[in-house]
Write a protein that holds these residues in place. Structure first.
Motif, PDB file in Angstrom:
ATOM      1  N   SER A   9       0.638  -1.258   0.125  1.00 38.31           N
ATOM      2  CA  SER A   9      -0.005   0.066  -0.148  1.00 38.31           C
ATOM      3  C   SER A   9       0.820   1.451   0.114  1.00 38.31           C
ATOM      4  CB  SER A   9      -1.116  -0.022   1.108  1.00 38.31           C
ATOM      5  OG  SER A   9      -1.674   1.003   1.225  1.00 38.31           O
ATOM      6  N   GLY A  10       0.870   1.973  -1.231  1.00 38.30           N
ATOM      7  CA  GLY A  10       1.612   3.090  -1.124  1.00 38.30           C
ATOM      8  C   GLY A  10       1.123   4.098  -0.661  1.00 38.30           C
ATOM      9  N   THR A  11      -0.142   4.318  -0.639  1.00 39.27           N
ATOM     10  CA  THR A  11      -0.812   5.705  -0.080  1.00 39.27           C
ATOM     11  C   THR A  11      -1.696   5.246   1.105  1.00 39.27           C
ATOM     12  OG1 THR A  11      -2.068   5.953  -1.757  1.00 39.27           O
ATOM     13  CG2 THR A  11      -0.163   7.205  -1.914  1.00 39.27           C
ATOM     14  N   GLY A  12      -1.774   4.002   1.463  1.00 34.78           N
ATOM     15  CA  GLY A  12      -2.725   3.702   3.036  1.00 34.78           C
ATOM     16  C   GLY A  12      -4.018   3.107   2.324  1.00 34.78           C
ATOM     17  N   ASN A  13      -4.609   3.233   1.260  1.00 32.67           N
ATOM     18  CA  ASN A  13      -5.811   2.694   1.051  1.00 32.67           C
ATOM     19  C   ASN A  13      -6.254   1.147   1.181  1.00 32.67           C
ATOM     20  OD1 ASN A  13      -6.396   5.349   0.219  1.00 32.67           O
ATOM     21  ND2 ASN A  13      -6.224   5.176  -2.025  1.00 32.67           N
ATOM     22  N   THR A  14      -4.975   0.530   0.563  1.00 37.51           N
ATOM     23  CA  THR A  14      -5.255  -0.836   0.537  1.00 37.51           C
ATOM     24  C   THR A  14      -4.791  -1.404   2.018  1.00 37.51           C
ATOM     25  OG1 THR A  14      -4.120  -0.709  -1.558  1.00 37.51           O
ATOM     26  CG2 THR A  14      -4.222  -2.814  -0.548  1.00 37.51           C
ATOM     27  N   LYS A  15      -4.196  -0.648   2.718  1.00 32.13           N
ATOM     28  CA  LYS A  15      -3.795  -1.066   4.158  1.00 32.13           C
ATOM     29  C   LYS A  15      -5.189  -1.057   4.834  1.00 32.13           C
ATOM     30  CE  LYS A  15      -0.826   0.276   8.121  1.00 32.13           C
ATOM     31  NZ  LYS A  15      -1.379   1.140   8.991  1.00 32.13           N
ATOM     32  N   LYS A  16      -5.758   0.120   4.753  1.00 32.69           N
ATOM     33  CA  LYS A  16      -7.342   0.039   5.480  1.00 32.69           C
ATOM     34  C   LYS A  16      -8.141  -1.046   5.154  1.00 32.69           C
ATOM     35  CE  LYS A  16      -7.725   5.355   5.302  1.00 32.69           C
ATOM     36  NZ  LYS A  16      -8.281   6.283   4.473  1.00 32.69           N
ATOM     37  N   LEU A  51      -3.682 -11.837  -0.613  1.00 33.88           N
ATOM     38  CA  LEU A  51      -2.954 -10.807  -0.894  1.00 33.88           C
ATOM     39  C   LEU A  51      -3.602  -9.821  -1.446  1.00 33.88           C
ATOM     40  CD1 LEU A  51       0.125 -10.939  -1.743  1.00 33.88           C
ATOM     41  CD2 LEU A  51      -0.359 -12.287  -3.547  1.00 33.88           C
ATOM     42  N   GLY A  52      -2.866  -8.415  -1.096  1.00 33.91           N
ATOM     43  CA  GLY A  52      -3.598  -7.003  -1.946  1.00 33.91           C
ATOM     44  C   GLY A  52      -2.672  -6.259  -2.207  1.00 33.91           C
ATOM     45  N   SER A  53      -3.120  -5.519  -3.052  1.00 34.79           N
ATOM     46  CA  SER A  53      -2.171  -4.365  -3.656  1.00 34.79           C
ATOM     47  C   SER A  53      -3.262  -3.068  -4.191  1.00 34.79           C
ATOM     48  CB  SER A  53      -1.311  -4.847  -4.657  1.00 34.79           C
ATOM     49  OG  SER A  53      -0.680  -3.646  -5.230  1.00 34.79           O
ATOM     50  N   GLY A  54      -2.508  -1.927  -4.144  1.00 29.07           N
ATOM     51  CA  GLY A  54      -3.221  -0.934  -4.924  1.00 29.07           C
ATOM     52  C   GLY A  54      -2.915  -1.321  -6.340  1.00 29.07           C
ATOM     53  N   ILE A  55      -3.459  -0.544  -7.174  1.00 29.21           N
ATOM     54  CA  ILE A  55      -3.109  -0.479  -8.822  1.00 29.21           C
ATOM     55  C   ILE A  55      -2.287   0.638  -9.158  1.00 29.21           C
ATOM     56  CG2 ILE A  55      -4.165  -0.800 -11.032  1.00 29.21           C
ATOM     57  CD1 ILE A  55      -4.606  -3.313  -9.425  1.00 29.21           C
ATOM     58  N   THR A 104      -1.059 -23.085 -10.705  1.00 29.85           N
ATOM     59  CA  THR A 104      -0.305 -23.965 -11.187  1.00 29.85           C
ATOM     60  C   THR A 104       0.493 -24.842 -10.024  1.00 29.85           C
ATOM     61  OG1 THR A 104       0.443 -22.836 -13.202  1.00 29.85           O
ATOM     62  CG2 THR A 104       2.072 -24.221 -12.784  1.00 29.85           C
ATOM     63  N   GLU A 105       0.615 -24.033  -8.954  1.00 33.18           N
ATOM     64  CA  GLU A 105       1.378 -24.762  -8.014  1.00 33.18           C
ATOM     65  C   GLU A 105       0.397 -25.406  -6.959  1.00 33.18           C
ATOM     66  OE1 GLU A 105       4.629 -24.930  -7.563  1.00 33.18           O
ATOM     67  OE2 GLU A 105       5.186 -23.489  -8.977  1.00 33.18           O
ATOM     68  N   GLY A 106      -0.917 -25.372  -7.310  1.00 30.52           N
ATOM     69  CA  GLY A 106      -1.884 -26.272  -6.666  1.00 30.52           C
ATOM     70  C   GLY A 106      -2.689 -25.567  -5.694  1.00 30.52           C
ATOM     71  N   SER A 107      -2.624 -24.122  -5.409  1.00 33.25           N
ATOM     72  CA  SER A 107      -3.374 -23.338  -4.623  1.00 33.25           C
ATOM     73  C   SER A 107      -4.861 -23.062  -5.188  1.00 33.25           C
ATOM     74  CB  SER A 107      -2.685 -21.897  -4.202  1.00 33.25           C
ATOM     75  OG  SER A 107      -1.516 -22.080  -3.790  1.00 33.25           O
ATOM     76  N   LYS A 108      -5.831 -23.133  -4.483  1.00 29.04           N
ATOM     77  CA  LYS A 108      -7.354 -22.791  -4.919  1.00 29.04           C
ATOM     78  C   LYS A 108      -7.567 -21.482  -4.670  1.00 29.04           C
ATOM     79  CE  LYS A 108     -12.018 -24.563  -4.628  1.00 29.04           C
ATOM     80  NZ  LYS A 108     -12.934 -24.654  -3.647  1.00 29.04           N
ATOM     81  N   VAL A 109      -8.250 -20.719  -5.542  1.00 30.01           N
ATOM     82  CA  VAL A 109      -8.452 -19.229  -5.618  1.00 30.01           C
ATOM     83  C   VAL A 109      -9.683 -19.322  -4.845  1.00 30.01           C
ATOM     84  CG1 VAL A 109      -8.823 -17.020  -6.824  1.00 30.01           C
ATOM     85  CG2 VAL A 109      -6.896 -18.356  -7.544  1.00 30.01           C
ATOM     86  N   VAL A 110      -9.842 -18.739  -3.709  1.00 29.67           N
ATOM     87  CA  VAL A 110     -11.222 -18.694  -2.969  1.00 29.67           C
ATOM     88  C   VAL A 110     -11.901 -17.504  -2.953  1.00 29.67           C
ATOM     89  CG1 VAL A 110     -10.419 -20.689  -1.667  1.00 29.67           C
ATOM     90  CG2 VAL A 110      -9.989 -18.411  -0.727  1.00 29.67           C
ATOM     91  N   GLY A 111     -11.281 -16.307  -3.562  1.00 29.33           N
ATOM     92  CA  GLY A 111     -11.821 -15.051  -3.377  1.00 29.33           C
ATOM     93  C   GLY A 111     -11.282 -13.981  -3.797  1.00 29.33           C
ATOM     94  N   ASN A 112     -11.786 -12.835  -4.470  1.00 33.34           N
ATOM     95  CA  ASN A 112     -11.154 -11.867  -5.177  1.00 33.34           C
ATOM     96  C   ASN A 112     -11.957 -10.708  -4.823  1.00 33.34           C
ATOM     97  OD1 ASN A 112      -9.455 -10.231  -6.775  1.00 33.34           O
ATOM     98  ND2 ASN A 112      -9.227 -11.800  -8.312  1.00 33.34           N
ATOM     99  N   PHE A 113     -11.545  -9.610  -4.279  1.00 30.95           N
ATOM    100  CA  PHE A 113     -12.179  -8.364  -3.765  1.00 30.95           C
ATOM    101  C   PHE A 113     -11.471  -7.237  -4.093  1.00 30.95           C
ATOM    102  CE2 PHE A 113     -12.775  -4.967  -0.935  1.00 30.95           C
ATOM    103  CZ  PHE A 113     -14.146  -4.693  -0.764  1.00 30.95           C
ATOM    104  N   GLU A 114     -12.369  -6.189  -4.803  1.00 27.36           N
ATOM    105  CA  GLU A 114     -11.714  -4.871  -5.065  1.00 27.36           C
ATOM    106  C   GLU A 114     -12.641  -3.565  -4.856  1.00 27.36           C
ATOM    107  OE1 GLU A 114     -11.199  -4.596  -9.284  1.00 27.36           O
ATOM    108  OE2 GLU A 114     -13.025  -5.369  -9.863  1.00 27.36           O
ATOM    109  N   CYS A 115     -12.061  -2.644  -4.355  1.00 24.31           N
ATOM    110  CA  CYS A 115     -12.849  -1.479  -4.234  1.00 24.31           C
ATOM    111  C   CYS A 115     -12.250  -0.174  -4.629  1.00 24.31           C
ATOM    112  CB  CYS A 115     -13.243  -1.033  -2.676  1.00 24.31           C
ATOM    113  SG  CYS A 115     -12.119  -0.666  -1.708  1.00 24.31           S
ATOM    114  N   ILE A 116     -12.819   0.983  -4.737  1.00 28.25           N
ATOM    115  CA  ILE A 116     -12.229   2.201  -5.027  1.00 28.25           C
ATOM    116  C   ILE A 116     -11.387   2.666  -4.054  1.00 28.25           C
ATOM    117  CG2 ILE A 116     -12.819   4.570  -5.568  1.00 28.25           C
ATOM    118  CD1 ILE A 116     -13.529   2.503  -8.101  1.00 28.25           C
ATOM    119  N   GLY A 117     -10.226   3.422  -4.389  1.00 30.07           N
ATOM    120  CA  GLY A 117      -9.395   3.963  -3.662  1.00 30.07           C
ATOM    121  C   GLY A 117      -8.875   5.240  -4.033  1.00 30.07           C
TER     122      GLY A 117
END
Ligand SMILES: Cc1cc2nc3c(=O)[nH]c(=O)nc-3n(C[C@H](O)[C@H](O)[C@H](O)COP(=O)(O)O)c2cc1C
Length: 170
Positions: A9-16, A51-55, A104-117
């Motif tokens: 989180s560069g400017t704190g939005n993703t941290k919140k 795992l999260g990040s800003g864009i 590919t490494e066998g992990s199952k993707v169980v969710g994907n969330f996004e919102c405006i920052g």
């Protein structure tokens, strides 16, 4: 469940958002870490990694890729989140390569969330200069958009993040 919530989180939005996700995981054993503090050798010890990040320039942070390259053992489950300022969705696009690697490494993707920052990384003068170079109609549109996204992620976005976390573990 042992869960790792990690983020850039560069400017704190993703941290919140990350903190709200942790709140939503109440009752679980949760570690919340900045991506640069994550030990890639520990990733496989978690039941779930969120795992999260800003864009930035259409992509998640390079720090995510750097950490990814060092993972030795992948977790059984993984979920993603991002914050961004434009109206488009980045969930699939920005994490495409990362999702592919986990799967590919066998992990199952169980969710994907996004919102405006709100983009608070651009100084007001620079923003104003950029806006003044646009044709009047586009300028008007952009100003309206900037007004709309002010203060986001807001309380509702953070509540949604919490609900997202709950939905993963339910
Ligand atoms: C250098 C830079 C590049 C950005 N590029 C994009 C972009 O391509 N698309 C977008 O929707 N938002 C973009 N944004 C806005 C951020 O994704 C958004 O403000 C996000 O919430 C930032 O998260 P953070 O506060 O956790 O760093 C950019 C912001 C910065 C500072």
């Amino acid at each position: 469940m042992k869960i790792l919530v990690c983020y850039f989180s560069g400017t704190g939005n993703t941290k919140k958002v990350a903190e709200s996700i942790k709140e939503g995981l109440e009752g679980q054993e949760v570690d919340l870490q900045k991506i640069k503090d994550v030990d890639p050798a520990e990733i496989g010890k978690y039941d779930l990694v969120i795992l999260g990040s800003g864009i930035y320039g259409g992509m998640v942070s390079k720090n995510i890729f750097t950490m990814m390259k060092k993972i030795t053992e992948f977790p059984p489950k993984v979920a993603f989140f991002n914050t961004h300022s434009s109206p488009m969705s980045y969930s699939k696009k920005a994490y495409k390569r990362i999702i592919k690697k986990f799967e590919t490494e066998g992990s199952k993707v169980v969710g994907n969330f996004e919102c405006i920052g709100e983009n608070i990384g651009v100084p007001k003068e620079v923003q104003e200069k950029m806006l003044s170079n646009l044709p009047p109609e586009e300028q008007e549109k952009q100003r309206k958009r900037l007004e709309e996204i002010k203060g986001r992620p807001n309380a509702k976005d953070l509540e949604n993040a919490k609900e997202f976390a709950k939905s993963i573990i339910e």
